[in-house]
Design an enzyme around this catalytic site. Structure first.
Site, mmCIF file in Angstrom:
data_model
loop_
_atom_site.group_PDB
_atom_site.id
_atom_site.type_symbol
_atom_site.label_atom_id
_atom_site.label_comp_id
_atom_site.label_asym_id
_atom_site.label_seq_id
_atom_site.Cartn_x
_atom_site.Cartn_y
_atom_site.Cartn_z
ATOM 1 N N ASP A 170 0.889 -1.169 0.000
ATOM 2 C CA ASP A 170 0.000 0.000 0.000
ATOM 3 C C ASP A 170 0.919 1.208 0.000
ATOM 4 O OD1 ASP A 170 -1.543 2.219 0.635
ATOM 5 O OD2 ASP A 170 -2.890 1.087 1.942
ATOM 6 N N ASN A 195 3.250 3.565 -10.572
ATOM 7 C CA ASN A 195 2.017 3.588 -11.373
ATOM 8 C C ASN A 195 0.767 3.832 -10.539
ATOM 9 O OD1 ASN A 195 0.136 2.591 -13.687
ATOM 10 N ND2 ASN A 195 -0.296 1.226 -11.956
ATOM 11 N N TYR A 197 -6.257 16.204 -9.101
ATOM 12 C CA TYR A 197 -5.555 15.157 -9.852
ATOM 13 C C TYR A 197 -4.477 15.757 -10.744
ATOM 14 C CZ TYR A 197 -4.855 11.335 -13.190
ATOM 15 O OH TYR A 197 -4.300 10.364 -13.987
ATOM 16 N N LYS A 203 -0.329 15.564 -10.510
ATOM 17 C CA LYS A 203 0.543 15.005 -11.560
ATOM 18 C C LYS A 203 1.568 16.047 -12.020
ATOM 19 C CE LYS A 203 -1.299 10.819 -12.013
ATOM 20 N NZ LYS A 203 -0.580 9.595 -11.647
HETATM 21 P P1 NDP Z 1 -6.865 1.874 -12.171
HETATM 22 O O1 NDP Z 1 -7.834 2.486 -11.226
HETATM 23 O O2 NDP Z 1 -7.313 0.818 -13.101
HETATM 24 O O3 NDP Z 1 -5.584 1.321 -11.377
HETATM 25 C C1 NDP Z 1 -5.004 2.056 -10.354
HETATM 26 C C2 NDP Z 1 -4.123 1.122 -9.561
HETATM 27 O O4 NDP Z 1 -3.519 1.882 -8.493
HETATM 28 C C3 NDP Z 1 -4.904 -0.023 -8.913
HETATM 29 O O5 NDP Z 1 -4.143 -1.206 -8.931
HETATM 30 C C4 NDP Z 1 -5.086 0.478 -7.500
HETATM 31 O O6 NDP Z 1 -5.254 -0.549 -6.548
HETATM 32 C C5 NDP Z 1 -3.733 1.147 -7.310
HETATM 33 N N1 NDP Z 1 -3.694 1.960 -6.108
HETATM 34 C C6 NDP Z 1 -4.421 3.063 -5.788
HETATM 35 N N2 NDP Z 1 -4.112 3.468 -4.546
HETATM 36 C C7 NDP Z 1 -3.168 2.611 -4.075
HETATM 37 C C8 NDP Z 1 -2.455 2.489 -2.863
HETATM 38 N N3 NDP Z 1 -2.643 3.342 -1.842
HETATM 39 N N4 NDP Z 1 -1.534 1.495 -2.742
HETATM 40 C C9 NDP Z 1 -1.327 0.631 -3.746
HETATM 41 N N5 NDP Z 1 -1.987 0.663 -4.911
HETATM 42 C C10 NDP Z 1 -2.894 1.650 -5.067
HETATM 43 O O7 NDP Z 1 -6.274 3.128 -12.986
HETATM 44 P P2 NDP Z 1 -5.233 3.240 -14.207
HETATM 45 O O8 NDP Z 1 -4.660 1.924 -14.548
HETATM 46 O O9 NDP Z 1 -5.898 4.045 -15.245
HETATM 47 O O10 NDP Z 1 -4.124 4.175 -13.527
HETATM 48 C C11 NDP Z 1 -2.743 3.844 -13.468
HETATM 49 C C12 NDP Z 1 -1.953 5.125 -13.532
HETATM 50 O O11 NDP Z 1 -2.145 5.743 -14.811
HETATM 51 C C13 NDP Z 1 -2.384 6.173 -12.490
HETATM 52 O O12 NDP Z 1 -1.238 6.782 -11.941
HETATM 53 C C14 NDP Z 1 -3.191 7.161 -13.319
HETATM 54 O O13 NDP Z 1 -3.191 8.453 -12.751
HETATM 55 C C15 NDP Z 1 -2.442 7.104 -14.641
HETATM 56 N N6 NDP Z 1 -3.207 7.598 -15.801
HETATM 57 C C16 NDP Z 1 -4.319 6.944 -16.251
HETATM 58 C C17 NDP Z 1 -5.008 7.417 -17.352
HETATM 59 C C18 NDP Z 1 -6.241 6.748 -17.895
HETATM 60 O O14 NDP Z 1 -6.864 7.289 -18.856
HETATM 61 N N7 NDP Z 1 -6.644 5.591 -17.374
HETATM 62 C C19 NDP Z 1 -4.575 8.632 -18.068
HETATM 63 C C20 NDP Z 1 -3.408 9.243 -17.520
HETATM 64 C C21 NDP Z 1 -2.746 8.732 -16.430
HETATM 65 P P3 NDP Z 1 -6.752 -1.049 -6.080
HETATM 66 O O15 NDP Z 1 -7.201 -2.029 -7.126
HETATM 67 O O16 NDP Z 1 -6.481 -1.676 -4.756
HETATM 68 O O17 NDP Z 1 -7.615 0.168 -6.012
#
Ligand code: NDP
Length: 236
Positions: free
Chosen positions: A57, A80, A157, A161
């Site tokens: 976490d 990520n 957000y 970033k």
């Molecule tokens: P998802 O919501 O699908 O995945 C986010 C991931 O981050 C999940 O595995 C989530 O875990 C994890 N997470 C969040 N908080 C924590 C924490 N405290 N500790 C550990 N893990 C954590 O989103 P995306 O795949 O889209 O996002 C991935 C990255 O890409 C992010 O940084 C996002 O800002 C960036 N991004 C995404 C875009 C998009 O269009 N999707 C565009 C631009 C950037 P859990 O399943 O437990 O919640």
């Protein structure tokens, strides 16, 4: 020669899961970071034998310390894990939202990176990729014709970033050679984070490939940069 080892935070789903899959397919040993042990174990098992779950976490100092204590050597860190702010404008957001979003998207990246630096320093070619967002670009945001539907939106957000981008430059400068530290704009992707995913989002695997490219940079590659998923430079 040992295979390279990579840690992807928030790798149980979304873009992180694809990054982990692609690195594992390339032969890396991949630590699949997840804050939930069962979801992390399931994701690692589905990715294949090169993948191993790592309970992490990113907002919990105890969890970070425990994960770092099990990791002697690391070649690639992909920061990520991230959360959204549901799109609120600066006037509609609250200090609570701002703190929550900054905690995961900014503070946690520093906490995780610093905890894993001893392991990264044992690598001959350490690479750090910070998963940022094209919406973090101040140049694009300040352009009167820029950002389309995102104009003025997602203040917590996007400013988080932008701070992550600044930290990327500062880490690149202070860590120096042989580190490469870069920020990635993965593009709009259909994931749980993105409320308009079904309507607007593209394939998360395509965004993940941008992170993999930055993870594999050779000694001549850039550091302290902001890059689009397709390799094009992003404006700060
Ligand atoms: P998802 O919501 O699908 O995945 C986010 C991931 O981050 C999940 O595995 C989530 O875990 C994890 N997470 C969040 N908080 C924590 C924490 N405290 N500790 C550990 N893990 C954590 O989103 P995306 O795949 O889209 O996002 C991935 C990255 O890409 C992010 O940084 C996002 O800002 C960036 N991004 C995404 C875009 C998009 O269009 N999707 C565009 C631009 C950037 P859990 O399943 O437990 O919640």
């Amino acid at each position: 020669m040992n295979t390279p080892t990579a840690l992807v935070t928030g790798a149980n789903k979304g873009i992180g899961r694809h990054i982990a899959q692609q690195l594992a397919d390339l032969g890396h040993t991949v630590l699949v970071g997840s804050r939930d042990p069962e979801r992390g174990a399931r994701a690692a098992a589905a990715i294949g034998p090169n993948a191993h779950p790592l309970l992490l976490d990113v907002t919990d100092p105890t969890s970070i310390a425990a994960a770092a204590a099990t990791t002697d050597h690391l070649d690639v860190l992909i920061n990520n894990a991230g959360i959204s702010d549901e799109g609120s404008t600066a006037e509609d957001t609250t200090p609570e939202v701002l703190r929550r979003v900054y905690e995961t998207n900014v503070v946690a990246v520093v906490a995780v990176t610093n905890a894993f630096l001893p392991a990264l320093r044992r690598s001959r070619a350490p690479r750090i990729v910070n998963v940022s967002s094209g919406t973090a670009s101040l140049t694009a945001s300040a352009d009167p014709a820029g950002m389309g539907a995102y104009r003025g939106a997602a203040a917590a957000y996007r400013s988080a970033k932008t701070a992550l981008n600044a930290l990327t430059v500062l880490y690149a400068q202070s860590l120096g050679d042989p580190f490469k530290v870069n920020a990635l704009a993965p593009g709009l992707r259909a994931t749980d984070l993105n409320a308009r995913a079904a309507e607007l989002g593209g394939d998360p695997a395509e965004g993940a490939a941008g992170a993999v490219r930055l993870a594999l940079l050779d000694a001549d590659g850039p550091t302290g940069g902001f890059h689009s998923w397709d390799g094009a430079p992003m404006p700060w």
